[in-house]
Design a protein around this motif. Sequence first.
Motif, PDB file in Angstrom:
ATOM      1  N   PRO A 156     -58.593 -65.134  -5.361  1.00 16.02           N
ATOM      2  CA  PRO A 156     -57.138 -64.999  -5.493  1.00 16.02           C
ATOM      3  C   PRO A 156     -56.575 -63.609  -5.264  1.00 16.02           C
ATOM      4  O   PRO A 156     -55.457 -63.477  -4.773  1.00 16.02           O
ATOM      5  CB  PRO A 156     -56.878 -65.473  -6.934  1.00 16.02           C
ATOM      6  CG  PRO A 156     -58.027 -66.374  -7.252  1.00 16.02           C
ATOM      7  CD  PRO A 156     -59.198 -65.776  -6.547  1.00 16.02           C
ATOM      8  N   THR A 157     -57.294 -62.546  -5.619  1.00 15.16           N
ATOM      9  CA  THR A 157     -56.698 -61.216  -5.575  1.00 15.16           C
ATOM     10  C   THR A 157     -57.616 -60.227  -4.869  1.00 15.16           C
ATOM     11  O   THR A 157     -58.843 -60.392  -4.851  1.00 15.16           O
ATOM     12  CB  THR A 157     -56.424 -60.693  -6.992  1.00 15.16           C
ATOM     13  OG1 THR A 157     -57.678 -60.456  -7.652  1.00 15.16           O
ATOM     14  CG2 THR A 157     -55.582 -61.678  -7.791  1.00 15.16           C
ATOM     15  N   PRO A 158     -57.039 -59.163  -4.299  1.00 19.55           N
ATOM     16  CA  PRO A 158     -57.874 -58.109  -3.723  1.00 19.55           C
ATOM     17  C   PRO A 158     -58.811 -57.478  -4.740  1.00 19.55           C
ATOM     18  O   PRO A 158     -59.926 -57.080  -4.396  1.00 19.55           O
ATOM     19  CB  PRO A 158     -56.842 -57.099  -3.203  1.00 19.55           C
ATOM     20  CG  PRO A 158     -55.623 -57.909  -2.929  1.00 19.55           C
ATOM     21  CD  PRO A 158     -55.600 -58.950  -4.016  1.00 19.55           C
TER      22      PRO A 158
ATOM     23  N   GLN B  76     -60.390 -58.960  -7.153  1.00 16.86           N
ATOM     24  CA  GLN B  76     -61.569 -59.828  -7.252  1.00 16.86           C
ATOM     25  C   GLN B  76     -62.423 -59.727  -5.994  1.00 16.86           C
ATOM     26  O   GLN B  76     -63.653 -59.741  -6.068  1.00 16.86           O
ATOM     27  CB  GLN B  76     -61.131 -61.270  -7.489  1.00 16.86           C
ATOM     28  CG  GLN B  76     -60.594 -61.537  -8.885  1.00 16.86           C
ATOM     29  CD  GLN B  76     -60.070 -62.943  -9.032  1.00 16.86           C
ATOM     30  OE1 GLN B  76     -59.111 -63.337  -8.377  1.00 16.86           O
ATOM     31  NE2 GLN B  76     -60.709 -63.723  -9.892  1.00 16.86           N
ATOM     32  N   GLN B  77     -61.775 -59.603  -4.852  1.00 18.92           N
ATOM     33  CA  GLN B  77     -62.537 -59.450  -3.623  1.00 18.92           C
ATOM     34  C   GLN B  77     -63.341 -58.163  -3.632  1.00 18.92           C
ATOM     35  O   GLN B  77     -64.463 -58.105  -3.117  1.00 18.92           O
ATOM     36  CB  GLN B  77     -61.609 -59.475  -2.410  1.00 18.92           C
ATOM     37  CG  GLN B  77     -62.360 -59.532  -1.098  1.00 18.92           C
ATOM     38  CD  GLN B  77     -61.441 -59.502   0.093  1.00 18.92           C
ATOM     39  OE1 GLN B  77     -60.769 -58.514   0.347  1.00 18.92           O
ATOM     40  NE2 GLN B  77     -61.403 -60.595   0.842  1.00 18.92           N
TER      41      GLN B  77
ATOM     42  N   HIS C 210     -55.531 -61.904   2.880  1.00 19.59           N
ATOM     43  CA  HIS C 210     -54.153 -61.794   2.417  1.00 19.59           C
ATOM     44  C   HIS C 210     -53.210 -61.339   3.526  1.00 19.59           C
ATOM     45  O   HIS C 210     -52.036 -61.720   3.539  1.00 19.59           O
ATOM     46  CB  HIS C 210     -54.072 -60.848   1.216  1.00 19.59           C
ATOM     47  CG  HIS C 210     -54.809 -61.352   0.011  1.00 19.59           C
ATOM     48  ND1 HIS C 210     -56.189 -61.300  -0.078  1.00 19.59           N
ATOM     49  CD2 HIS C 210     -54.385 -61.920  -1.142  1.00 19.59           C
ATOM     50  CE1 HIS C 210     -56.566 -61.816  -1.233  1.00 19.59           C
ATOM     51  NE2 HIS C 210     -55.498 -62.204  -1.897  1.00 19.59           N
TER      52      HIS C 210
ATOM     53  N   ARG D 284     -47.091 -54.701   0.654  1.00 19.80           N
ATOM     54  CA  ARG D 284     -47.754 -54.918  -0.631  1.00 19.80           C
ATOM     55  C   ARG D 284     -49.228 -55.286  -0.440  1.00 19.80           C
ATOM     56  O   ARG D 284     -50.108 -54.740  -1.112  1.00 19.80           O
ATOM     57  CB  ARG D 284     -47.039 -56.012  -1.417  1.00 19.80           C
ATOM     58  CG  ARG D 284     -47.651 -56.274  -2.784  1.00 19.80           C
ATOM     59  CD  ARG D 284     -46.771 -57.164  -3.631  1.00 19.80           C
ATOM     60  NE  ARG D 284     -46.625 -58.499  -3.065  1.00 19.80           N
ATOM     61  CZ  ARG D 284     -45.526 -58.955  -2.494  1.00 19.80           C
ATOM     62  NH1 ARG D 284     -44.463 -58.174  -2.373  1.00 19.80           N
ATOM     63  NH2 ARG D 284     -45.471 -60.185  -2.006  1.00 19.80           N
ATOM     64  N   VAL D 285     -49.516 -56.193   0.509  1.00 22.84           N
ATOM     65  CA  VAL D 285     -50.910 -56.604   0.668  1.00 22.84           C
ATOM     66  C   VAL D 285     -51.756 -55.478   1.259  1.00 22.84           C
ATOM     67  O   VAL D 285     -52.937 -55.329   0.907  1.00 22.84           O
ATOM     68  CB  VAL D 285     -51.037 -57.891   1.510  1.00 22.84           C
ATOM     69  CG1 VAL D 285     -50.328 -59.048   0.836  1.00 22.84           C
ATOM     70  CG2 VAL D 285     -50.549 -57.703   2.925  1.00 22.84           C
TER      71      VAL D 285
ATOM     72  N   GLU E  59     -52.499 -53.118  -1.652  1.00 21.77           N
ATOM     73  CA  GLU E  59     -53.501 -53.672  -2.569  1.00 21.77           C
ATOM     74  C   GLU E  59     -54.895 -53.602  -1.963  1.00 21.77           C
ATOM     75  O   GLU E  59     -55.874 -53.292  -2.665  1.00 21.77           O
ATOM     76  CB  GLU E  59     -53.141 -55.121  -2.907  1.00 21.77           C
ATOM     77  CG  GLU E  59     -51.893 -55.266  -3.766  1.00 21.77           C
ATOM     78  CD  GLU E  59     -51.475 -56.711  -3.941  1.00 21.77           C
ATOM     79  OE1 GLU E  59     -51.984 -57.578  -3.181  1.00 21.77           O
ATOM     80  OE2 GLU E  59     -50.633 -56.995  -4.807  1.00 21.77           O
TER      81      GLU E  59
ATOM     82  N   ASP F  58     -57.699 -51.394  -3.806  1.00 24.29           N
ATOM     83  CA  ASP F  58     -58.754 -52.077  -4.553  1.00 24.29           C
ATOM     84  C   ASP F  58     -60.080 -52.148  -3.805  1.00 24.29           C
ATOM     85  O   ASP F  58     -61.142 -51.969  -4.397  1.00 24.29           O
ATOM     86  CB  ASP F  58     -58.304 -53.499  -4.903  1.00 24.29           C
ATOM     87  CG  ASP F  58     -57.142 -53.521  -5.876  1.00 24.29           C
ATOM     88  OD1 ASP F  58     -57.020 -52.556  -6.658  1.00 24.29           O
ATOM     89  OD2 ASP F  58     -56.356 -54.480  -5.852  1.00 24.29           O
TER      90      ASP F  58
END
Length: 570
Positions: free
Chosen positions: A308-310, A312-313, A329, A342-343, A346, A350
């Motif tokens: 779901p999120t950078p 976590q990736q 994303h 934004r993506v 992130e 991250d």
Amino acid sequence: MVKDDHVRAPGRSSPTVRRTSPDRSARTTTSLLPGKGWWRAAVIYQVYVRSFSDSNGDGIGDLAGVRERLPYLKRLGVDGVWLNPFYVSPQHDHGYDIADHCAVDPVYGDLEDFARLVDGCRLLGLKLVVDTVPNHCSSWHPWFQQALAAAPGSHERARFHFADGRGETGELPPNNWRVMFGGPAWTRVVEADGNPGQWYLHMFTTEQPDFNWRNPAIAEEFERILRFWLDRGVDGFRIDVAAGLFKHPLLPDSADPEADERTRDSVNPLAWNQPEVHQVWRAWRAICEEYTARDGRDRLLVGEASVPTPAQQAEYVRPDELHQAFFFHLLHAPWDREHVQRVVDEAVRDIAATGSTVTWVLNNHDQVRTVSRFAGTDPVAGPARAAAAALLMLALPGAAYIYQGEELGLPEVTDLPDELITDPIFHRTGSRTGIRDGCRIPMPWSGGHAPFGFSPDDAPARPWLPQPEHFAAHTAERVLADTGSFWHLYREALQLRRTMPQFGADSIRWLDCGPDVLALTRGDGLVCAVNFGVGPVPAPVDGAPLIASGPCPPGVLPAATAAWWATTTS
């Protein structure tokens, strides 16, 4: 970062950076210092073998066809090639249902063809990355056939997820999990006595049973598979379903069983992104490091880690795990400046913070073609937006993957007759939503009519999916002759990435250029800007750009256009 008004662009006459209003939110986003790995800033071309080039006229692309087209890829300027699965398979999911992980399916050639392909890549200085599919296999795999013949509780069944059903006679699935492609994630088998028996788990199609990675035999087998291909000269592996593999040991019901019907991405936390999966990537990384220590050649692990999120990736690309993971994303981002910024923020924050680099993608074999995806309700806007997005992606720090045909500006084919659709999504759901055949139409290489050079002129068979007549406007032959084509945009951008010192920098800084413009500096002297608006705006740099995705007069940035300018501080 641009510091002064007056800057000089090599080869151009005194352009100036346009002064903008202060942006209190402007900041520099910086990754760790780049390492030596070739993969850190590589641009890899994805080859969907079945649809790339057919050398023998059977209507299906093959390894010999890929080898014949390597000079084309070298001329384009990519650093390497990723091959989708070419292993022995009944092709229920076109190769992602593997019956033998260490053999070439005869439809694609044989191991000698593969060896010649490796040699061809070496000769041209291209890296070769192959797909590996550790989450599941084909129902034709010998291990699964042995499991079907064995009794419940046997070691043959322990390699997979076999379980008793619920209900009075076991007539109900063991849990309520759903398949990515639609329907229940369990299929019931008929036992040796002819009666209905246990159920087996498959998170994709019925023909793709999931391995049980809690069984040590699976890890041992995949170590053998990796070494088999490493010994044959591959430079790395793209890992299918890298967030999969382990399932919750108790196989409990999902709290949101309908979630799996809403998307093909990973949404069931009981079946995806289990913590034990990181042990596998540490073991695989150690194998790659072992081979690198022998000959000094870096081997790559790049994962399809749909999480779901950078943040976590980022867990998948820690220093002792995968080298990279595809950043989807950006692929899923709409044509919207704020969302794209934004993506990107992130990702750089991250993922690069782990010491890896972001792996950017705009398209692949599972997604709607970029030209069509960005068109929305305005088909005229699609090509311009896709070209601008490509130029933005190639300006960002990190690696990038280009899906075959994107450099030709191919649109999605949406009018395939139902009887010609091969995607299991369609056959499981009855819906055309999300089907992938439209981005897998065989490549058009030359000529004015099908098969457009995909197959030999005298081929006895038609291409496995029909090519529309409008592909004549997108053949490689035609776009190579048109200096304003997608192909030349990609080629020129790739040349600049390779030669400009600014691309050695690992930082970006956002510039405030108004609500519709996404602008950044790369290192000290490269400016990239994209106009997401509907009308022209002042360019962030006065003077002609080094490269632009469309006509771009000095001092102006037209709508749906991206451009790069080279500057140095005065």
